[in-house]
Design an enzyme around this catalytic site. Structure first.
Site, PDB file in Angstrom:
ATOM      1  N   HIS A  93       0.846  -1.189   0.000  1.00 37.53           N
ATOM      2  CA  HIS A  93       0.000   0.000   0.000  1.00 37.53           C
ATOM      3  C   HIS A  93       0.881   1.238   0.000  1.00 37.53           C
ATOM      4  O   HIS A  93       1.945   1.259   0.633  1.00 37.53           O
ATOM      5  CB  HIS A  93      -0.905   0.006   1.241  1.00 37.53           C
ATOM      6  CG  HIS A  93      -2.041   0.985   1.151  1.00 37.53           C
ATOM      7  ND1 HIS A  93      -1.892   2.313   1.493  1.00 37.53           N
ATOM      8  CD2 HIS A  93      -3.335   0.835   0.768  1.00 37.53           C
ATOM      9  CE1 HIS A  93      -3.050   2.938   1.320  1.00 37.53           C
ATOM     10  NE2 HIS A  93      -3.941   2.066   0.882  1.00 37.53           N
TER      11      HIS A  93
ATOM     12  N   ASP B 243      -7.764  -3.767  -0.736  1.00 32.70           N
ATOM     13  CA  ASP B 243      -8.300  -4.007  -2.075  1.00 32.70           C
ATOM     14  C   ASP B 243      -8.300  -5.491  -2.420  1.00 32.70           C
ATOM     15  O   ASP B 243      -9.201  -5.979  -3.105  1.00 32.70           O
ATOM     16  CB  ASP B 243      -7.487  -3.229  -3.115  1.00 32.70           C
ATOM     17  CG  ASP B 243      -7.585  -1.736  -2.924  1.00 32.70           C
ATOM     18  OD1 ASP B 243      -8.718  -1.248  -2.765  1.00 32.70           O
ATOM     19  OD2 ASP B 243      -6.547  -1.060  -2.905  1.00 32.70           O
TER      20      ASP B 243
END
Length: 430
Positions: free
Chosen positions: A308, A365
């Site tokens: 991330h 995600d």
């Protein structure tokens, strides 16, 4: 405002820059007077190191893997709250008591219906229209029914706009989906809770009663909470930028939806599933070969859903989703090869030293993508679900900006690199 300052040396001058400190996080250097007093601007592509505002809504510490809303940890909120409780917290600054929550929930339920005239709006789109295009367009369209609530300076109008947006967004999203598959629109039922009502409109049919699995409803409730706000990301900054012109809440939120639609923002979970689909379709692909390709710097293949930009530790939202992911997958179609590959990739990456040493853990995600898939949502609906979750964060940021007397219309500067001044050449001489 503190009495601290930092000194910038420029053009033979010492320029004092005031330091602003928040309750948590890095301090900020106030550069607001640099251009007006010294004729110089700063350059910061993507505003990666520029604070455009002070905010009391969300705090993120990427190194520590910390995410809080109004001071409450995301783990506590996702574990103990409903999505509407968290929405109330973001908008009004405190968790509601029982009476406040009942009033808030009832108010939302009373505004889930769309005006019947909006049906013609949905019918005008081709069946192939992307649900995000319909969602953002419909958000602008429903504003035409509530022009009395457009004034940003009227607190009652702002609250009524917020209620209608949060109430109607699941209906708009579900109708966009029904349009895409040629099924009749399903009206909301006010005896259902927020998430259950959305699932009912998405997957129900007028000819039969739809029973909502509480495990699936709970998983979606957590997913929406985990997407509710995430600081000054691209779509939230867009909502603030548009709102700084005094654009109404509907228009500002619609702009945020369009920013979210980009594959570098809200489309990431869809890319996870598309990657898994490609792996499943390749007879020569194995989990081991995919991990090897991901570690090869000369290979363009990227393992989507790992690591991330903000979190250099385990994404706290992914930690929470991991448990729900396995619970939902246990109820999903066991014959779906994509979900089986997702399980194998997760297990392998969490044990691979290359990924562990670089903190390339599965992110929100990755888990949201496979949960949405397991729940039966098509990939084109993933970003729509993200938008429903992010809606209260957009509204809270817009509201905070409007109420701040220091707010100015957003107007970034630039470093001009075009031609210098030159003489005009008439058309017949060019």
């Amino acid at each position: 405002m503190s009495d601290e300052s930092a000194t910038l040396k420029y053009n033979g001058q010492d320029i004092d820059l005031p330091i602003e400190r928040g309750t948590m996080g890095a301090p900020g250097l106030d550069i607001g007077a640099l251009r007006s007093q010294h004729g110089v601007v700063t350059v910061d592509y993507g505003f990666a190191n520029t604070a455009n505002t002070e905010s009391g809504i969300t705090f993120i510490d990427g190194n520590e893997g910390l995410l809080t809303h109004r001071g409450y940890s995301i783990a506590d909120l996702a574990t103990h709250c409903t999505f509407l409780e968290v929405s109330y917290l973001l908008l009004f600054g405190e968790l509601p008591n029982t009476e406040q929550l009942d009033k808030w929930t009832t108010n939302i339920k009373m505004h889930t219906l769309l005006n019947e005239e909006i049906k013609r709006f949905f019918d005008a789109f081709p069946r192939s229209a992307h649900p995000m295009a319909i969602l953002s367009s419909a958000t602008n369209a429903i504003s035409t029914f509530y022009e009395a609530y457009h004034s940003p300076s009227d607190p009652e109008a702002v609250e009524q706009s917020a209620v209608r947006l949060i109430a109607k967004m699941p209906t708009i999203a579900a109708w966009a989906y029904k349009k895409s598959i040629g099924q009749p629109y399903v009206y909301p039922k006010n005896d259902l809770e927020y998430v259950e009502n959305f699932l009912y409109m998405m997957f129900g049919l007028p000819v039969e009663e739809k029973k909502i699995d509480p495990v699936i409803a709970r998983a979606l409730n957590v997913l929406l909470i985990l997407h509710a706000d995430h600081g000054q990301n691209c779509s939230t900054a867009t909502v603030r930028f548009v709102g700084s012109s005094q654009a109404n809440l509907f228009a500002s939120v619609a702009a945020g939806m369009n920013a979210l639609w980009g594959p570098l923002h809200g489309g990431a979970n869809q890319e996870v599933i598309e990657m898994l689909d490609r792996i499943a379709a390749d007879p020569d692909a194995t989990v081991e070969s995919m991990l090897a390709r991901a570690k090869d710097r000369n290979d363009p293949f990227r393992l989507m859903g790992f690591g991330h930009r903000v979190y250099k530790n385990y994404d706290p939202r992914a930690k929470l989703l991991k448990e729900f992911a396995h619970e939902v997958l246990d109820r999903a179609d066991a014959n779906d090869p994509v979900l089986d590959i997702a399980r194998q990739l997760e297990e392998a990456a969490l044990e691979d030293p290359y990924f562990v040493e670089r903190n390339l853990y599965p992110n929100v995600d990755f888990y949201s993508g496979i949960i949405f898939r397991a729940l039966g949502f098509p990939p084109r609906m993933f970003t729509v679900l993200f938008a429903i979750g992010r809606l209260p964060g957009w509204i809270a940021n817009w509201k905070e900006m409007i109420e701040d007397p220091r707010t100015k219309i957003a107007r970034p500067r630039q470093i001009y690199t075009g031609p210098p001044s030159r003489a005009f050449v008439p058309l017949d001489e060019r």
